[in-house]
Design a protein around this motif. Structure first.
Motif, mmCIF file in Angstrom:
data_model
loop_
_atom_site.group_PDB
_atom_site.id
_atom_site.type_symbol
_atom_site.label_atom_id
_atom_site.label_comp_id
_atom_site.label_asym_id
_atom_site.label_seq_id
_atom_site.Cartn_x
_atom_site.Cartn_y
_atom_site.Cartn_z
ATOM 1 N N THR A 777 0.845 -1.195 0.000
ATOM 2 C CA THR A 777 0.000 0.000 0.000
ATOM 3 C C THR A 777 0.879 1.243 0.000
ATOM 4 N N ALA A 805 -1.507 -0.406 -3.938
ATOM 5 C CA ALA A 805 -2.841 0.022 -3.544
ATOM 6 C C ALA A 805 -2.784 1.358 -2.830
ATOM 7 N N VAL A 812 -10.844 1.801 -2.482
ATOM 8 C CA VAL A 812 -9.505 1.275 -2.765
ATOM 9 C C VAL A 812 -9.175 1.519 -4.233
ATOM 10 N N GLN A 813 -7.982 2.023 -4.485
ATOM 11 C CA GLN A 813 -7.477 2.182 -5.843
ATOM 12 C C GLN A 813 -6.326 1.194 -6.025
ATOM 13 N N LEU A 814 -6.365 0.411 -7.102
ATOM 14 C CA LEU A 814 -5.371 -0.637 -7.324
ATOM 15 C C LEU A 814 -4.661 -0.456 -8.655
ATOM 16 N N ALA A 836 -8.976 -7.094 -6.924
ATOM 17 C CA ALA A 836 -10.131 -6.205 -6.842
ATOM 18 C C ALA A 836 -11.387 -6.941 -6.400
ATOM 19 N N LEU A 860 -8.450 -5.173 2.325
ATOM 20 C CA LEU A 860 -7.267 -4.997 1.485
ATOM 21 C C LEU A 860 -6.042 -5.765 1.989
ATOM 22 N N LEU A 864 -3.982 -8.324 -0.469
ATOM 23 C CA LEU A 864 -2.586 -8.165 -0.880
ATOM 24 C C LEU A 864 -1.745 -9.377 -0.472
#
Length: 875
Positions: A777, A805, A812-814, A836, A860, A864
């Motif tokens: 992250t 991330a 959440v942006q991946l 996702a 998240l 991950l």
């Protein structure tokens, strides 16, 4: 002899014979809402023939623009498949309004053809109505045409006077026999003379029709002789040009040679490669650009109804034929300059409107190209089975889902020898319409069963009526004898000052009152054309059928509404003045708050255009002209120049409203003088559909309140910025520049922070069978930062699969990245989608770089942590 010279020779010949040369009327009849397009030279003289109009001349000659692509006269399906059918053509005509008759008309035609155009007389055949001995004798004895080349045609259409050689305007009215002139192309061309079983061949071609209007047919079928017999003739320019240029197809004349060359060039440039120059599809394109261009010139834009739909149908048919030849990019609109070069001199309105025509057709073409590929793919798949009939379900899916018109589907099928199950298509279309009707919310009064007397409306000149009698009461849609306080009802009155919703103007509100009862009227609507339903609630007492009331309209609401309605008429005229005569009303809503006006136009209005419209309307208001409303016959309204809406059904008597310089048919209520409107201000403008714009405006005290609110808002902004109101724009510009500078600084700082985090993350990469795997992250990162950091990590790790991330609240942006040497084993799109899905989202992208989003940040860490195992299974 070129087409331009033929046109000029024809008009000069008849001018020398005492005829007034009259300019072509538009292809969109301005004074006849019953006619889709001008389809004959006589259209603009119809009232003269009927005796409703007089001209300062008794002889006329024209070269008339005509379109036959809808309604009774529809040649669209034949275009491209025959040598002489067109959607657009030019009709050369000479007319006598009670002046000369058969002998002169026949002699003029013969002289022009054999002397001026030098056609061999032995190549010309004529037909006459079987009972028209006078015409036969003129041809045989005066002109000298031998009997073997004169064909009598009787009632060959199944009824008395139903004949190829008897013309009628309708079931009643002016009518009479006609005589036609044919050109014989010779024995090398297949086909027989007129009246023979082989007459449909191409050897004998009709080039001139003389109609002798000598009777008035009444409803009982009786033929009464007209006191002033008249002549109406027509000769197709394209057909005559083919004869004079010694070709057998209209598409080989000079007018079309240049257009066909331009069409081939445009199609080839759009992906057609080197298409066949003799392709029928090029003929369709060359023909259709003429029809489309002249229709747009006269104010029509592509749409889903009436003339707009016909235009859209023709344009899309032409585009589809280009697609058939390989065009995969817009090409059709590029033919306008070639058309202007050919016809701009004869029709200067085409040259003047060329830029707008190009713009309108380009927008329609770009819109259709977005759907045609999908539609053609589905249609081709359906036809690949070898079926001889396309099922109605597929045709409807193409229409409903992909905007593929059923006539275009039928056109493609026709080329393959396939029919369309139109019966099934129509069933599905009707079911769709029924669903739409059921989904709509109708007012209480609509659909009520009423059989009583009509309502007399007094609301044009009074806001109260003291002797209104109840003729019907409805509760929950059911007729009742009476109702009491608390009931929601619809009441029908024999007399009322309340305006019922119609023509875009909302219904009046107010009250019904007598000694014991009060009803608040919330709305007024039409149960039938002349029956008004007053919808509202009884607040005091009770009501029964037969009761009398004082009916009083809410004067304040009515005043605001009529100001807006009257302003709408002025705005409509101003829009046509500023934007062009093509502007046509497509809908309106007028209430006490504002007026909403929808109109045909293909581009957003500029600020300058909006200001000009406002200036024109407010100038009319300052003029303080009196408003006049006159009830007159429809024909008289047409002659007065009143604007009518195509597609509207008008009765024999209509109400013509003159307000300022505007004159329209309107049944609504209006101000006494334009000055009563007070002030006019446009408050919104935007698009609501393809080629349809919407303007909203306010008037009177609403306009004043709107401007005061704006002034207050500007004042608050000026106070916050510590400047005067006049300095607000420049101050805001300075603030925005400062904000942009700060945003750049923040972006740079984020980049540095992410870079530092990225260097720290390198140590977290785990080796999985020779592939470095990293899932982590980045704090405070956005999508751009994720991508930039990803690129740096890939460069440093060399052989790697990475997931980064960023978290913002629950979102959440991946980002996933895979180095080039590893995409054969691991795909970034699959990897990011795997992560996702665990955080409530989805995503994808290219094998080396992909993005995704999610909505559950709490999951998240677990997601991950699963990356390493997912990669291990694939390398």
């Amino acid at each position: 002899m070129k087409a331009a010279e033929i046109r000029s020779t024809f008009l000069k010949f008849f001018e020398s014979k005492g005829h007034q040369v009259v300019a072509s009327s538009p292809v969109v009849p301005g004074d006849d809402p019953t006619l889709l397009f001008t389809n004959a030279g006589m259209n603009q003289f119809k009232d003269v023939f009927l005796g409703f109009d007089k001209r300062p001349y008794s002889r006329a000659a024209t070269s008339q623009k005509c379109i036959r692509a809808g309604g009774k006269h529809n040649d669209l399906d034949n275009v491209g498949y025959t040598a002489r059918h067109h959607t657009f053509f030019e009709m050369l005509g000479n007319f006598s309004f009670g002046d000369y008759f058969k002998k002169d008309a026949i002699q003029y035609a013969w002289e022009l053809l054999t002397v001026n155009f030098k056609l061999p007389s032995d190549k010309l055949w004529v037909t006459v109505y079987a009972e028209d001995d006078e015409a036969y004798e003129i041809w045989n004895q005066v002109i000298g045409v031998p009997a073997e080349r004169i064909v009598r045609i009787g009632d060959n259409k199944g009824a008395r006077y139903a004949s190829d050689n008897f013309w009628m305007m309708g079931d009643t009215g002016p009518c009479g026999p006609c005589t036609e002139i044919f050109y014989d192309h010779g024995p090398d061309v297949a086909g027989g003379p007129p009246g023979s079983p082989e007459q449909d061949g191409d050897r004998y071609i009709e080039i001139w029709n003389n109609v002798f209007m000598q009777f008035n047919r009444t409803e009982d079928g009786t033929m009464h002789k007209l006191p002033k017999p008249s002549v109406d003739t027509g000769m197709g320019l394209e057909r005559l040009a083919a004869v004079l240029q010694h070709v057998h197809s209209n598409y080989e004349i000079d007018l079309f040679v240049a257009l066909l060359a331009a069409a081939k060039k445009a199609v080839d440039a759009a992906g057609g490669g080197d298409c066949d120059k003799d392709s029928p599809s090029l003929k369709v394109i060359a023909d259709h650009i003429r029809a489309c261009s002249f229709t747009v010139v006269d104010g029509v834009i592509p749409g889903n109804a009436g003339r707009g739909y016909v235009l859209r149908r023709i344009a899309r048919r032409g585009i589809r034929h280009g697609y058939k030849l390989g065009a995969r990019a817009p090409f059709f609109h590029k033919l306008v300059p070639a058309l202007v070069a050919q016809m701009g001199e004869a029709y200067p309105e085409l040259r003047q409107a060329a830029a707008r025509v190009t713009e309108v057709l380009q927008q329609e073409e770009e819109r259709f190209f977005k759907t045609i590929a999908n539609g053609m793919e589905i249609l081709e798949a359906a036809l690949a089975s070898g079926t001889k009939q396309l099922d109605g379900d597929t045709a409807f899916k193409l229409h409903d889902t992909f905007g593929f018109p059923v006539d275009l589907t039928a056109d493609v099928c026709r080329e393959r020898g396939v029919t369309v199950d139109e019966a099934r298509f129509n069933v599905l279309l009707e079911e769709q319409k029924q669903r739409a009707r059921e989904a709509g919310k109708f007012k209480m009064a609509q659909g009520l069963d009423y059989t009583g007397i009509s309502t007399t409306f007094h609301g044009y000149d009074q806001l109260a009526h003291d002797s209104a009698k109840v003729t019907a009461i409805y509760v929950d849609g059911t007729p009742v004898a009476g109702a009491t306080a608390g009931d929601d009802v619809v009441i029908v009155l024999d007399h009322t000052p309340f305006y019922a919703e119609s023509g875009g103007q909302v219904g009046d509100s107010g009250e019904l009152r007598n000694a014991t009862t009060r009803m608040l009227v919330e709305d007024t609507v039409k149960i039938q054309a002349d029956v008004f339903g007053h919808h509202g609630r009884i607040t005091e007492g009770s009501v029964a059928v037969g009761d009398g009331f004082i009916a009083r309209v809410d004067a304040d609401q009515r005043a605001k509404t009529v100001r807006n309605h009257s302003a709408t008429h002025l705005m409509h005229k101003a829009l046509r003045e500023v934007l062009g005569a093509h502007v046509q009303q497509k809908g309106s809503l007028v209430n006490a708050d504002r007026t909403r006006f929808d109109f045909a136009h293909n581009a957003p209005m500029t600020d300058d255009q909006i200001r000009r419209v406002e200036a024109i309307v407010n100038a009319e208001i300052l003029g303080n002209a009196a408003t006049d409303a006159s009830v007159m016959a429809l024909d008289d309204a047409q002659k007065s120049g009143a604007m009518m809406l195509f597609g509207e059904k008008y009765g024999d008597k209509v109400r013509v409203l003159s307000i300022g310089t505007s004159k329209e048919l309107c049944g609504g209520t209006h101000v006494q003088r334009t000055g009563d409107i007070g002030l006019f201000k446009i408050v919104a403008e935007g698009g609501i559909a393809a080629g349809i714009r919407r303007v909203e405006a306010v008037t009177g005290e609403n306009a004043l309140h709107y401007l005061q609110t704006l002034e207050a808002t500007v004042g608050e902004v000026a106070g916050a910025l510590k400047v005067t109101p006049g300095e607000v724009p420049s101050r805001i510009g300075s603030v925005l520049d400062h904000v942009r500078a700060l945003e750049k600084e923040i972006a740079a700082l984020k980049g540095k922070l992410a870079s530092a985090q990225g260097d720290e993350l390198l140590a977290q990469a785990v080796d999985v069978k020779g592939l470095k795997v990293l899932a982590a992250t980045l704090q405070g990162a956005d999508a751009k930062t994720l991508r930039e950091t990803m690129d740096k990590l890939k460069d440093k790790l060399k052989t790697a699969a990475i997931v980064l991330a960023a978290v913002d609240g629950d979102k959440v942006q991946l980002a996933a990245g895979v180095t080039a040497d590893s995409i054969g084993k691991v795909k970034a799109g699959e990897l990011v989608n795997f992560v996702a899905q665990q955080v409530g989202g989805k995503g994808g992208g290219k094998p080396d770089m992909a993005m995704a989003g999610g909505t559950n940040a709490a999951l998240l860490p677990q997601a991950l942590a699963s990356v390493q195992g997912w990669v291990a299974e694939r390398v």
